[in-house]
Structures are given as C-alpha cells and as structure tokens.
Motif scaffolding. Structure first.
Motif, PDB file in Angstrom:
ATOM      1  N   LEU A 249     -11.570  42.901  59.985  1.00  0.00           N
ATOM      2  CA  LEU A 249     -11.156  43.302  58.645  1.00  0.00           C
ATOM      3  C   LEU A 249     -11.145  44.825  58.515  1.00  0.00           C
ATOM      4  O   LEU A 249     -10.206  45.401  57.958  1.00  0.00           O
ATOM      5  CB  LEU A 249     -12.076  42.692  57.583  1.00  0.00           C
ATOM      6  CG  LEU A 249     -11.713  42.993  56.133  1.00  0.00           C
ATOM      7  CD1 LEU A 249     -10.340  42.436  55.794  1.00  0.00           C
ATOM      8  CD2 LEU A 249     -12.759  42.423  55.196  1.00  0.00           C
ATOM      9  N   PHE A 250     -12.152  45.486  59.049  1.00  0.00           N
ATOM     10  CA  PHE A 250     -12.205  46.951  59.016  1.00  0.00           C
ATOM     11  C   PHE A 250     -11.008  47.559  59.736  1.00  0.00           C
ATOM     12  O   PHE A 250     -10.401  48.511  59.266  1.00  0.00           O
ATOM     13  CB  PHE A 250     -13.515  47.444  59.651  1.00  0.00           C
ATOM     14  CG  PHE A 250     -13.614  48.939  59.737  1.00  0.00           C
ATOM     15  CD1 PHE A 250     -13.912  49.686  58.616  1.00  0.00           C
ATOM     16  CD2 PHE A 250     -13.393  49.593  60.942  1.00  0.00           C
ATOM     17  CE1 PHE A 250     -13.999  51.071  58.691  1.00  0.00           C
ATOM     18  CE2 PHE A 250     -13.471  50.973  61.020  1.00  0.00           C
ATOM     19  CZ  PHE A 250     -13.773  51.713  59.887  1.00  0.00           C
ATOM     20  N   ASN A 251     -10.655  46.987  60.880  1.00  0.00           N
ATOM     21  CA  ASN A 251      -9.544  47.520  61.670  1.00  0.00           C
ATOM     22  C   ASN A 251      -8.176  47.232  61.064  1.00  0.00           C
ATOM     23  O   ASN A 251      -7.209  47.919  61.369  1.00  0.00           O
ATOM     24  CB  ASN A 251      -9.593  46.974  63.096  1.00  0.00           C
ATOM     25  CG  ASN A 251     -10.722  47.566  63.893  1.00  0.00           C
ATOM     26  OD1 ASN A 251     -11.171  48.681  63.630  1.00  0.00           O
ATOM     27  ND2 ASN A 251     -11.206  46.820  64.867  1.00  0.00           N
ATOM     28  N   ASN A 252      -8.081  46.205  60.225  1.00  0.00           N
ATOM     29  CA  ASN A 252      -6.782  45.780  59.703  1.00  0.00           C
ATOM     30  C   ASN A 252      -6.679  45.823  58.184  1.00  0.00           C
ATOM     31  O   ASN A 252      -5.691  45.322  57.636  1.00  0.00           O
ATOM     32  CB  ASN A 252      -6.482  44.355  60.186  1.00  0.00           C
ATOM     33  CG  ASN A 252      -6.310  44.302  61.675  1.00  0.00           C
ATOM     34  OD1 ASN A 252      -5.324  44.788  62.203  1.00  0.00           O
ATOM     35  ND2 ASN A 252      -7.284  43.738  62.365  1.00  0.00           N
ATOM     36  N   PHE A 253      -7.647  46.400  57.512  1.00  0.00           N
ATOM     37  CA  PHE A 253      -7.693  46.383  56.049  1.00  0.00           C
ATOM     38  C   PHE A 253      -6.418  46.934  55.412  1.00  0.00           C
ATOM     39  O   PHE A 253      -5.773  46.266  54.589  1.00  0.00           O
ATOM     40  CB  PHE A 253      -8.928  47.165  55.562  1.00  0.00           C
ATOM     41  CG  PHE A 253      -9.074  47.198  54.083  1.00  0.00           C
ATOM     42  CD1 PHE A 253      -9.432  46.058  53.384  1.00  0.00           C
ATOM     43  CD2 PHE A 253      -8.855  48.365  53.377  1.00  0.00           C
ATOM     44  CE1 PHE A 253      -9.559  46.073  52.010  1.00  0.00           C
ATOM     45  CE2 PHE A 253      -8.982  48.399  51.999  1.00  0.00           C
ATOM     46  CZ  PHE A 253      -9.341  47.241  51.318  1.00  0.00           C
ATOM     47  N   GLU A 254      -6.027  48.130  55.775  1.00  0.00           N
ATOM     48  CA  GLU A 254      -4.845  48.746  55.180  1.00  0.00           C
ATOM     49  C   GLU A 254      -3.575  47.990  55.547  1.00  0.00           C
ATOM     50  O   GLU A 254      -2.690  47.823  54.714  1.00  0.00           O
ATOM     51  CB  GLU A 254      -4.703  50.215  55.615  1.00  0.00           C
ATOM     52  CG  GLU A 254      -5.760  51.118  55.054  1.00  0.00           C
ATOM     53  CD  GLU A 254      -6.930  51.318  55.995  1.00  0.00           C
ATOM     54  OE1 GLU A 254      -7.114  50.473  56.911  1.00  0.00           O
ATOM     55  OE2 GLU A 254      -7.661  52.294  55.824  1.00  0.00           O
ATOM     56  N   ARG A 255      -3.496  47.510  56.780  1.00  0.00           N
ATOM     57  CA  ARG A 255      -2.318  46.764  57.218  1.00  0.00           C
ATOM     58  C   ARG A 255      -2.163  45.491  56.382  1.00  0.00           C
ATOM     59  O   ARG A 255      -1.046  45.143  55.974  1.00  0.00           O
ATOM     60  CB  ARG A 255      -2.441  46.423  58.700  1.00  0.00           C
ATOM     61  CG  ARG A 255      -1.239  45.678  59.238  1.00  0.00           C
ATOM     62  CD  ARG A 255      -1.292  45.455  60.737  1.00  0.00           C
ATOM     63  NE  ARG A 255      -0.961  46.707  61.394  1.00  0.00           N
ATOM     64  CZ  ARG A 255      -1.821  47.416  62.124  1.00  0.00           C
ATOM     65  NH1 ARG A 255      -3.036  46.994  62.308  1.00  0.00           N
ATOM     66  NH2 ARG A 255      -1.463  48.538  62.689  1.00  0.00           N
ATOM     67  N   ILE A 256      -3.257  44.797  56.121  1.00  0.00           N
ATOM     68  CA  ILE A 256      -3.217  43.578  55.304  1.00  0.00           C
ATOM     69  C   ILE A 256      -2.759  43.913  53.888  1.00  0.00           C
ATOM     70  O   ILE A 256      -1.899  43.227  53.327  1.00  0.00           O
ATOM     71  CB  ILE A 256      -4.602  42.899  55.280  1.00  0.00           C
ATOM     72  CG1 ILE A 256      -4.951  42.346  56.649  1.00  0.00           C
ATOM     73  CG2 ILE A 256      -4.643  41.787  54.227  1.00  0.00           C
ATOM     74  CD1 ILE A 256      -6.406  41.952  56.803  1.00  0.00           C
TER      75      ILE A 256
ATOM     76  N   LEU B  19       3.629  48.700  42.273  1.00  0.00           N
ATOM     77  CA  LEU B  19       3.243  48.183  43.585  1.00  0.00           C
ATOM     78  C   LEU B  19       3.682  49.138  44.696  1.00  0.00           C
ATOM     79  O   LEU B  19       2.970  49.326  45.684  1.00  0.00           O
ATOM     80  CB  LEU B  19       3.875  46.802  43.783  1.00  0.00           C
ATOM     81  CG  LEU B  19       3.236  45.874  44.780  1.00  0.00           C
ATOM     82  CD1 LEU B  19       1.752  45.683  44.490  1.00  0.00           C
ATOM     83  CD2 LEU B  19       3.939  44.534  44.755  1.00  0.00           C
ATOM     84  N   LEU B  20       4.835  49.765  44.513  1.00  0.00           N
ATOM     85  CA  LEU B  20       5.314  50.741  45.498  1.00  0.00           C
ATOM     86  C   LEU B  20       4.402  51.967  45.542  1.00  0.00           C
ATOM     87  O   LEU B  20       4.143  52.519  46.622  1.00  0.00           O
ATOM     88  CB  LEU B  20       6.750  51.143  45.169  1.00  0.00           C
ATOM     89  CG  LEU B  20       7.548  51.798  46.273  1.00  0.00           C
ATOM     90  CD1 LEU B  20       7.607  50.928  47.514  1.00  0.00           C
ATOM     91  CD2 LEU B  20       8.953  52.101  45.785  1.00  0.00           C
TER      92      LEU B  20
ATOM     93  N   ALA C 104       1.022  44.995  53.910  1.00  0.00           N
ATOM     94  CA  ALA C 104       1.885  43.823  54.137  1.00  0.00           C
ATOM     95  C   ALA C 104       1.903  42.924  52.905  1.00  0.00           C
ATOM     96  O   ALA C 104       2.965  42.410  52.519  1.00  0.00           O
ATOM     97  CB  ALA C 104       1.401  43.048  55.359  1.00  0.00           C
ATOM     98  N   SER C 105       0.757  42.753  52.270  1.00  0.00           N
ATOM     99  CA  SER C 105       0.685  41.932  51.050  1.00  0.00           C
ATOM    100  C   SER C 105       1.485  42.568  49.921  1.00  0.00           C
ATOM    101  O   SER C 105       2.235  41.881  49.220  1.00  0.00           O
ATOM    102  CB  SER C 105      -0.768  41.751  50.609  1.00  0.00           C
ATOM    103  OG  SER C 105      -1.505  41.106  51.601  1.00  0.00           O
ATOM    104  N   PHE C 106       1.316  43.877  49.749  1.00  0.00           N
ATOM    105  CA  PHE C 106       2.051  44.577  48.689  1.00  0.00           C
ATOM    106  C   PHE C 106       3.556  44.481  48.911  1.00  0.00           C
ATOM    107  O   PHE C 106       4.311  44.201  47.975  1.00  0.00           O
ATOM    108  CB  PHE C 106       1.645  46.053  48.621  1.00  0.00           C
ATOM    109  CG  PHE C 106       0.250  46.304  48.138  1.00  0.00           C
ATOM    110  CD1 PHE C 106      -0.473  45.356  47.451  1.00  0.00           C
ATOM    111  CD2 PHE C 106      -0.357  47.535  48.374  1.00  0.00           C
ATOM    112  CE1 PHE C 106      -1.759  45.596  46.998  1.00  0.00           C
ATOM    113  CE2 PHE C 106      -1.643  47.793  47.935  1.00  0.00           C
ATOM    114  CZ  PHE C 106      -2.348  46.826  47.248  1.00  0.00           C
ATOM    115  N   LEU C 107       4.008  44.716  50.132  1.00  0.00           N
ATOM    116  CA  LEU C 107       5.446  44.675  50.415  1.00  0.00           C
ATOM    117  C   LEU C 107       6.005  43.260  50.284  1.00  0.00           C
ATOM    118  O   LEU C 107       7.139  43.072  49.825  1.00  0.00           O
ATOM    119  CB  LEU C 107       5.748  45.261  51.789  1.00  0.00           C
ATOM    120  CG  LEU C 107       5.547  46.769  51.907  1.00  0.00           C
ATOM    121  CD1 LEU C 107       5.762  47.233  53.341  1.00  0.00           C
ATOM    122  CD2 LEU C 107       6.465  47.524  50.953  1.00  0.00           C
ATOM    123  N   SER C 108       5.238  42.261  50.674  1.00  0.00           N
ATOM    124  CA  SER C 108       5.674  40.866  50.511  1.00  0.00           C
ATOM    125  C   SER C 108       5.806  40.519  49.039  1.00  0.00           C
ATOM    126  O   SER C 108       6.813  39.935  48.616  1.00  0.00           O
ATOM    127  CB  SER C 108       4.681  39.910  51.183  1.00  0.00           C
ATOM    128  OG  SER C 108       4.623  40.159  52.560  1.00  0.00           O
TER     129      SER C 108
END
Length: 175
Positions: free
Chosen positions: A18-25, A62-63, A28-32
């Motif tokens: 989770l620490f390594n992927n927090f921003e990516r998640i 959101l952007l 990706a959630s925001f863009l989806s």
C-alpha cells in the motif's frame, strides 16, 4: 492445519504494498471515476436530453485532486518535468551536491506552499463557502494542495534516502 508462525508478515507485506502504490491507486481511482462521470453526463445530455447539473464541477475538482496526488507519484517515480542540463554535464561530488540541492529546494517549496495553503483552507472553511452545483464545502476541494504537497515532500525524502532518482538514471555519476 498449519498456521503461519509470523502472522504479522502478511500484514506487513500489505502495508508495504500500500505504501509503494498509494498514489497510483488514488490517481487510477480518480481518473476512472472522472471517466465514468463524464460518460454518464454525455449519455444524460445527448441521449436522454436531461443533463445533470453536477458532473462538470465534480470532474473539475477531481482533476485538481488528480494533479496534486499525481505530482507526488511523479516524484516517487522520478518522472517530473525537469531541466537536466546541469546534472547531465556535472561530474563527481558536484552531481551529488546538485542532487541534494535540487531535492531540498523542491521540499522547501512544497513545505512553504503547504503552510500557505493550510492557512487559505482555514479561511475558506471559516467563510462557509460551498461549491455551486454540488454544495460541498470548498475547503475539501482546496485540501488537495496541502495533501498532495505533503505527499510530494514525503516522497522526496524517500527519494533522497533510497536513491530512487539515481536508479532511474537521473544524476548518473560519470566520473
């Protein structure tokens, strides 16, 4: 039935992931969500001829959140826009000094910006300002700045400690 002698190892692995992927998640959630809401609005507007009042505003906010959290992801992955003529031309100890100077300067910018953005958010929260279409408190929207800048500061510290920018090919030692 065997039990894991170290039950906390799975939890530790999950926390590290989770620490390594927090921003990516988050990004990706925001863009989806951004895409889904805009597709919904296109459908409502052009197919049903009954546009919703909130998707444009929601997508705009959101952007903003995506940009600030994405800046932290860019720092983590050493993908931010930069001018690299000095790191490319430098050698030896100057490369390391330049690396530290650039990262500390960026951290200082993030910390000063965070300080002033928190002050601004306090003023907006005290004013009671809400968004026109959705009616959400505007301090929530503006919170993207200090949260994203704080994450960027933490990722910059991580980069300095781990040398992720060195592994990505930036600041190569050519001596």
């Amino acid at each position: 039935m065997e039990t894991d002698p170290h039950p906390s190892s799975k939890a530790r692995t999950a926390i590290v992931w989770l620490f390594n992927n927090f921003e990516r998640i988050l990004v990706a959630s925001f863009l989806s969500l951004f895409s889904i809401v805009l597709i919904l609005q296109v459908f409502m507007r052009f197919v049903l001829r009954m546009p919703l009042p909130w998707p444009e505003e929601f997508s705009r906010y959101l952007l903003i959140w995506t940009a600030f959290v994405g800046s932290s992801l860019a720092v983590k992955e050493s993908r931010f826009i930069n001018i690299d003529i000095l790191p490319t031309m430098s050698r030896g100890w100057f490369t390391h000094a330049l690396r530290w100077t650039m990262h500390i300067g960026f951290m200082a910018f993030c910390m000063v910006s965070t300080y002033f953005s928190i002050d601004f958010i306090h003023r907006v929260a005290n004013s009671g300002q809400v968004s026109p279409a959705m009616g959400i408190p505007m301090w929530i929207v503006y919170s993207a700045a200090p949260i994203g800048l704080t994450l960027a500061t933490l990722r910059t510290i991580e980069t300095l400690i781990t040398g992720a920018d060195l592994k990505a090919g930036h600041f190569e030692d050519k001596s």
